[in-house]
Design an enzyme around this catalytic site. Structure first.
Site, short mmCIF file in Angstrom:
data_model
loop_
_atom_site.label_atom_id
_atom_site.label_comp_id
_atom_site.label_asym_id
_atom_site.label_seq_id
_atom_site.Cartn_x
_atom_site.Cartn_y
_atom_site.Cartn_z
N HIS A 191 -7.36 -1.85 3.25
CA HIS A 191 -7.05 -0.71 4.11
C HIS A 191 -7.77 0.53 3.55
O HIS A 191 -8.36 0.47 2.47
CB HIS A 191 -5.53 -0.47 4.17
CG HIS A 191 -4.89 -0.19 2.85
ND1 HIS A 191 -4.06 -1.05 2.21
CD2 HIS A 191 -5.00 0.89 2.03
CE1 HIS A 191 -3.66 -0.53 1.06
NE2 HIS A 191 -4.21 0.64 0.93
C1 T46 Z 1 -3.23 1.33 -2.00
C2 T46 Z 1 -3.40 0.19 -2.92
C3 T46 Z 1 -4.27 0.48 -4.08
C4 T46 Z 1 6.10 1.53 0.07
O1 T46 Z 1 7.12 1.47 0.76
N1 T46 Z 1 5.90 2.61 -0.77
C5 T46 Z 1 4.79 2.70 -1.55
O2 T46 Z 1 4.63 3.70 -2.28
C6 T46 Z 1 3.80 1.65 -1.49
C7 T46 Z 1 2.54 1.73 -2.34
C8 T46 Z 1 4.02 0.60 -0.65
N2 T46 Z 1 5.15 0.55 0.11
C9 T46 Z 1 5.38 -0.61 0.98
C10 T46 Z 1 4.44 -0.68 2.19
C11 T46 Z 1 4.31 -2.15 2.45
O3 T46 Z 1 5.33 -2.57 3.34
O4 T46 Z 1 5.15 -1.79 0.26
C12 T46 Z 1 4.56 -2.79 1.09
C13 T46 Z 1 3.29 -3.32 0.46
O5 T46 Z 1 2.29 -2.29 0.48
P1 T46 Z 1 0.76 -2.62 0.69
O6 T46 Z 1 0.59 -3.88 1.44
O7 T46 Z 1 0.08 -1.40 1.22
O8 T46 Z 1 0.30 -2.88 -0.83
P2 T46 Z 1 -1.18 -3.00 -1.40
O9 T46 Z 1 -1.07 -3.49 -2.80
O10 T46 Z 1 -2.06 -3.76 -0.48
O11 T46 Z 1 -1.72 -1.49 -1.42
C14 T46 Z 1 -1.20 -0.59 -2.38
C15 T46 Z 1 -0.83 0.73 -1.71
O12 T46 Z 1 0.06 0.50 -0.61
C16 T46 Z 1 -2.03 1.41 -1.16
O13 T46 Z 1 -1.72 2.74 -0.80
O14 T46 Z 1 -4.13 2.13 -1.85
O15 T46 Z 1 -2.17 -0.38 -3.38
#
Ligand code: T46
Length: 143
Positions: free
Chosen positions: A59
């Site tokens: 993303h």
């Molecule tokens: C990024 C990369 C480097 C939250 O509720 N609060 C938070 O602060 C974060 C980071 C995530 N979430 C929730 C949102 C999703 O439902 O946790 C779930 C997994 O998040 P995501 O699929 O976006 O995780 P990554 O590891 O793909 O991405 C993360 C960060 O979300 C993103 O901002 O830049 O790490």
């Protein structure tokens, strides 16, 4: 990690102060608005990356600035600004990468012991995410 200059926009290396206290460990220091060029509103970390096929990220953010570190182990970070791409291995806890707005980022090839630390300049806001790559491309290279 390679020291080569990154070609994508809104990125760069972050180098932390490191005190080697061998044989009593290492101490790494991050100061907001110094090594990390923003004030930190959120910290999160990712562990249990034992699945070698795991893919995270995939993303971009509209406005968020983040600094990402492999504080243990290693992973591959791929950055895409819609025009250029960079791919690098993060394997040094003292060297992180800045991920600014409109940078599609993907994390892969995690070592089993990998722990990722992220500092962010804003609270979590799903509205700041662009999770569709076609939409991302249309935003960075409008026709
Ligand atoms: C990024 C990369 C480097 C939250 O509720 N609060 C938070 O602060 C974060 C980071 C995530 N979430 C929730 C949102 C999703 O439902 O946790 C779930 C997994 O998040 P995501 O699929 O976006 O995780 P990554 O590891 O793909 O991405 C993360 C960060 O979300 C993103 O901002 O830049 O790490």
């Amino acid at each position: 990690m390679s020291d080569r200059v990154l070609t994508v926009q809104n990125s760069g290396h972050i180098r932390l102060h490191r005190y080697g206290d061998s044989p009593d460990g290492n101490l790494f220091i991050v100061e907001a608005e110094r090594q990390v060029p923003f004030s930190v509103r959120r910290v999160y970390f990712i562990n249990s990356l034992g699945n070698p096929q795991a893919i995270r990220g995939n993303h971009a953010h509209r406005e968020l600035w983040q600094a990402i570190f492999a504080i243990n182990g290693s992973f591959v970070l791929t950055l895409d600004d819609g025009v250029r791409k960079d791919s690098l291995t993060l394997d040094d806890p003292g060297v992180g990468i800045l991920i600014g707005p409109m940078l599609w980022h993907t994390m892969t090839k995690f070592s089993a012991n990998c722990v990722i630390l992220v500092l962010a300049d804003h609270w979590y806001d799903e509205g700041d995410y662009i999770r569709d790559h076609e939409q991302f491309l249309s935003m960075v290279t409008p026709v």
